[in-house]
Scaffold this active site. Sequence first.
Site, PDB file in Angstrom:
ATOM      1  CG  ASN A  84      -2.302   0.564   0.896  1.00 33.76           C
ATOM      2  OD1 ASN A  84      -2.384   1.620   0.275  1.00 33.76           O
ATOM      3  ND2 ASN A  84      -3.354  -0.098   1.337  1.00 33.76           N
ATOM      4  CG  HIS A 114      23.370   6.167  11.396  1.00 27.96           C
ATOM      5  ND1 HIS A 114      24.069   6.748  10.371  1.00 27.96           N
ATOM      6  CD2 HIS A 114      22.081   6.071  10.978  1.00 27.96           C
ATOM      7  CE1 HIS A 114      23.237   7.003   9.370  1.00 27.96           C
ATOM      8  NE2 HIS A 114      22.025   6.598   9.722  1.00 27.96           N
ATOM      9  N   GLY A 141      -0.259  -1.759   8.727  1.00 28.73           N
ATOM     10  CA  GLY A 141       0.129  -0.373   8.494  1.00 28.73           C
ATOM     11  C   GLY A 141       1.037   0.191   9.573  1.00 28.73           C
ATOM     12  CB  SER A 159      -1.620  -1.669  12.592  1.00 28.55           C
ATOM     13  OG  SER A 159      -2.321  -2.216  11.520  1.00 28.55           O
ATOM     14  CB  THR A 164      13.664  -4.604  17.938  1.00 27.45           C
ATOM     15  OG1 THR A 164      13.027  -5.389  18.952  1.00 27.45           O
ATOM     16  CG2 THR A 164      13.037  -3.208  17.908  1.00 27.45           C
ATOM     17  CE  LYS A 165      15.563  -8.577  21.595  1.00 24.33           C
ATOM     18  NZ  LYS A 165      15.505  -9.122  22.983  1.00 24.33           N
TER      19      LYS A 165
END
Length: 202
Positions: A84, A114, A141, A159, A164-165
């Site tokens: 989408n 970073h 979303g 959503s 992170t894992k």
Amino acid sequence: MRSQKDRMLAGDLYIADDPELAKDFHKAKRLLREYNQTTEYQEADRKKILDDLFKQSGKKIHIEPPFHTDYGCNTVIGENFYSNYDCIILDIANVKIGDNVMFGPRVGLYTAGHPIDAVIRNEYYEYGKPITIGNNVWVGGNVVVNPGVTIGDNVVIGSGAVVTKDIPSNVIAVGNPCKVLREINDQDKKYWEAEKQRYFEQ
């Protein structure tokens, strides 16, 4: 000395201000500008642009403009992919998306990272870690997928999740940080088969 591109794709520190990387980046920006200016009646043109943009992509993929990526040439997308609006793929490292994958609006795949140390970060060093998404995955979303994450097969990501894992196969996962809510089971299959049957009965 290895090139900055080789360092980038290996997941090592690199510096983005590099002529070879700039060439790939500018090609992607040109193709994205062309793609995002197409209309809904230019499906053939859109497919041609995506074929030129991505390292590899299936015959049947649809990405609603606007779409944004850094390079495109580091991304592989399987068959029957739908995204989408406002998808962002930062493919500093390799991105691999399997077959039958759906993205809701504003999904972001961010392979870029970073250094935590400010001194090193301010010297313009960057790095990237690959993202892999399996087959038959629905990503809701406003989901963000962070560097180095692998999402298994047959997964639903709720959503707004920040992944992170790694997420295993056959689960629903939600939240920030994203965690497994439960496994997808036979009851789910029976429920949706019944809903499908109702569709044909009405």
